[in-house]
Design a protein around this motif. Sequence first.
Motif, mmCIF file in Angstrom:
data_model
loop_
_atom_site.group_PDB
_atom_site.id
_atom_site.type_symbol
_atom_site.label_atom_id
_atom_site.label_comp_id
_atom_site.label_asym_id
_atom_site.label_seq_id
_atom_site.Cartn_x
_atom_site.Cartn_y
_atom_site.Cartn_z
ATOM 1 N N TYR A 135 -13.631 -3.438 10.552
ATOM 2 C CA TYR A 135 -12.351 -3.632 11.247
ATOM 3 C C TYR A 135 -11.888 -2.269 11.701
ATOM 4 C CZ TYR A 135 -7.352 -4.838 11.813
ATOM 5 O OH TYR A 135 -6.082 -5.030 12.285
ATOM 6 N N PHE A 159 -3.744 7.276 15.994
ATOM 7 C CA PHE A 159 -4.728 7.344 14.921
ATOM 8 C C PHE A 159 -5.703 6.186 15.043
ATOM 9 C CE2 PHE A 159 -2.900 10.633 12.318
ATOM 10 C CZ PHE A 159 -1.538 10.567 12.552
ATOM 11 N N TYR A 176 0.414 5.335 1.043
ATOM 12 C CA TYR A 176 -0.381 6.364 1.677
ATOM 13 C C TYR A 176 0.392 7.683 1.647
ATOM 14 C CZ TYR A 176 -3.737 3.035 3.655
ATOM 15 O OH TYR A 176 -4.722 2.087 3.805
ATOM 16 N N GLY A 230 -3.127 -6.878 9.810
ATOM 17 C CA GLY A 230 -2.475 -5.604 10.110
ATOM 18 C C GLY A 230 -1.390 -5.264 9.116
ATOM 19 N N TYR A 231 -1.152 -4.024 9.013
ATOM 20 C CA TYR A 231 -0.087 -3.547 8.147
ATOM 21 C C TYR A 231 1.209 -3.433 8.934
ATOM 22 C CZ TYR A 231 -3.498 -1.106 5.044
ATOM 23 O OH TYR A 231 -4.499 -0.746 4.201
ATOM 24 N N PHE A 235 -8.250 6.664 7.872
ATOM 25 C CA PHE A 235 -7.705 7.112 9.153
ATOM 26 C C PHE A 235 -8.444 8.330 9.675
ATOM 27 C CE2 PHE A 235 -3.789 4.754 10.010
ATOM 28 C CZ PHE A 235 -3.559 4.133 8.790
ATOM 29 N N GLY A 236 -8.467 8.443 11.012
ATOM 30 C CA GLY A 236 -8.854 9.692 11.628
ATOM 31 C C GLY A 236 -7.714 10.692 11.531
ATOM 32 N N GLU A 237 -7.950 11.889 12.051
ATOM 33 C CA GLU A 237 -6.971 12.967 11.901
ATOM 34 C C GLU A 237 -5.839 12.908 12.915
ATOM 35 O OE1 GLU A 237 -9.330 16.550 9.751
ATOM 36 O OE2 GLU A 237 -9.669 16.332 11.899
ATOM 37 N N TYR A 263 0.841 -1.195 0.000
ATOM 38 C CA TYR A 263 0.000 0.000 0.000
ATOM 39 C C TYR A 263 0.871 1.238 0.000
ATOM 40 C CZ TYR A 263 -3.036 -3.595 2.015
ATOM 41 O OH TYR A 263 -3.724 -4.759 2.258
ATOM 42 N N LYS A 273 8.656 8.261 12.291
ATOM 43 C CA LYS A 273 8.378 6.840 12.064
ATOM 44 C C LYS A 273 7.014 6.662 11.429
ATOM 45 C CE LYS A 273 12.146 5.438 14.095
ATOM 46 N NZ LYS A 273 13.237 4.813 13.293
ATOM 47 N N GLY A 274 6.820 5.469 10.829
ATOM 48 C CA GLY A 274 5.502 5.164 10.318
ATOM 49 C C GLY A 274 4.577 4.716 11.439
ATOM 50 N N PRO A 275 3.271 4.736 11.202
ATOM 51 C CA PRO A 275 2.330 4.241 12.213
ATOM 52 C C PRO A 275 2.558 2.760 12.492
ATOM 53 C CG PRO A 275 1.199 5.469 10.469
ATOM 54 C CD PRO A 275 2.596 5.222 9.993
ATOM 55 N N GLN A 313 -2.010 15.493 9.832
ATOM 56 C CA GLN A 313 -3.159 14.732 9.343
ATOM 57 C C GLN A 313 -2.904 13.230 9.428
ATOM 58 O OE1 GLN A 313 -6.070 16.264 8.236
ATOM 59 N NE2 GLN A 313 -5.062 18.096 8.993
ATOM 60 N N GLY A 314 -3.961 12.466 9.308
ATOM 61 C CA GLY A 314 -3.811 11.029 9.218
ATOM 62 C C GLY A 314 -3.417 10.621 7.811
ATOM 63 N N PRO A 315 -2.845 9.439 7.664
ATOM 64 C CA PRO A 315 -2.482 8.967 6.323
ATOM 65 C C PRO A 315 -3.708 8.848 5.425
ATOM 66 C CG PRO A 315 -1.418 7.643 8.029
ATOM 67 C CD PRO A 315 -2.418 8.507 8.721
ATOM 68 N N TYR A 335 -3.546 2.950 15.642
ATOM 69 C CA TYR A 335 -2.127 3.005 15.344
ATOM 70 C C TYR A 335 -1.454 4.061 16.207
ATOM 71 C CZ TYR A 335 -2.524 -0.005 11.245
ATOM 72 O OH TYR A 335 -2.719 -1.079 10.418
ATOM 73 N N LEU A 357 0.734 -0.668 14.342
ATOM 74 C CA LEU A 357 -0.521 -1.210 14.862
ATOM 75 C C LEU A 357 -0.412 -1.439 16.362
ATOM 76 C CD1 LEU A 357 -3.354 -2.358 14.274
ATOM 77 C CD2 LEU A 357 -2.249 -4.585 13.941
ATOM 78 N N PHE A 417 4.063 -0.552 8.456
ATOM 79 C CA PHE A 417 4.436 0.646 7.718
ATOM 80 C C PHE A 417 5.943 0.845 7.725
ATOM 81 C CE2 PHE A 417 0.764 3.152 6.473
ATOM 82 C CZ PHE A 417 -0.258 2.652 7.251
ATOM 83 N N GLY A 418 6.442 1.448 6.660
ATOM 84 C CA GLY A 418 7.798 1.962 6.660
ATOM 85 C C GLY A 418 7.834 3.315 7.346
ATOM 86 N N SER A 419 9.020 3.888 7.447
ATOM 87 C CA SER A 419 9.181 5.189 8.101
ATOM 88 C C SER A 419 8.851 6.353 7.179
ATOM 89 C CB SER A 419 10.604 5.348 8.646
ATOM 90 O OG SER A 419 10.829 4.429 9.696
ATOM 91 N N LEU A 440 4.064 7.228 2.738
ATOM 92 C CA LEU A 440 4.236 6.014 3.523
ATOM 93 C C LEU A 440 3.914 4.789 2.681
ATOM 94 C CD1 LEU A 440 2.350 7.208 6.720
ATOM 95 C CD2 LEU A 440 4.794 6.738 6.610
ATOM 96 N N GLN A 470 0.758 11.292 3.897
ATOM 97 C CA GLN A 470 0.435 11.924 5.167
ATOM 98 C C GLN A 470 0.898 13.374 5.153
ATOM 99 O OE1 GLN A 470 2.143 10.087 8.712
ATOM 100 N NE2 GLN A 470 0.460 10.843 9.962
ATOM 101 N N PHE A 480 -5.062 7.109 1.840
ATOM 102 C CA PHE A 480 -4.799 6.023 0.907
ATOM 103 C C PHE A 480 -4.538 6.540 -0.500
ATOM 104 C CE2 PHE A 480 -5.224 1.909 -0.993
ATOM 105 C CZ PHE A 480 -5.923 2.090 -2.169
#
Lengths: 115, 113
Positions: free
Chosen positions: B32, B89, A35, A103-104, B103-105, A33, B42-44, A41-43, B36, B46, A106-108, A91, A37, A45
């Motif tokens: 689902y 998040f 994304y 679950g995912y 995602f939420g904000e 995936y 860093k990335g999010p 804000q949130g990521p 996060y 879980l 994520f990379g940095s 991301l 960001q 898609f």
Amino acid sequence: GAGVSQTPSNKVTEKGKYVELRCDPISGHTALYWYRQSLGQGPEFLIYFQGTGAADDSGLPNDRFFAVRPEGSVSTLKIQRTERGDSAVYLCASSLNPGFGYGYTFGSGTRLTVV
Amino acid sequence: QQQVKQSPQSLIVQKGGISIINCAYENTAFDYFPWYQQFPGKGPALLIAIRPDVSEKKEGRFTISFNKSAKQFSLHIMDSQPGDSATYFCAANRETSGSRLTFGEGTQLTVNP
């Protein structure tokens, strides 16, 4: 590798230039995936690959954005004619299978700045 | 369209206190609901997730409460620690969407020592 690797970690480019962002997923993960960001804000898609094919590219904002995953592993996000509004953290995430419960990872991310 | 709304935007809690973050969703097809945790640079990652067939899930100090009729879910962090300071998040997805997450904000949590 042990995690999702994204390169470069930072990229500064001039408005109008072309950029490529790379993602190396966890070995064996079939789903990948992208994304985006924005600050505070949130990521959001962008695109989802299952294997080599883009299963869902409905999040790509316009035709300047394109992504490939030719061998079902590494993916490249390509942005043409960059604009200042493209500045964000991009991301990448991978998962063993699509579908909840896995679950995912994520990379940095790659921080893209368009000046 | 903001399909997942998260509040508060920021939260300051004393060490040992309870942190509560709330989310509301619109799409009843979501099935689902993960949370996060993201540290700067860093990335999010879980943290914990729930499906709508249960009303609560607990893992260590983290608990998700889920209210299907109200289309709301929340994250409770018990005995909050300075190391919990991060951005959190909530998210939601439909299995048939191939795990495309909405995602939420985000909530920036600060736990003071």
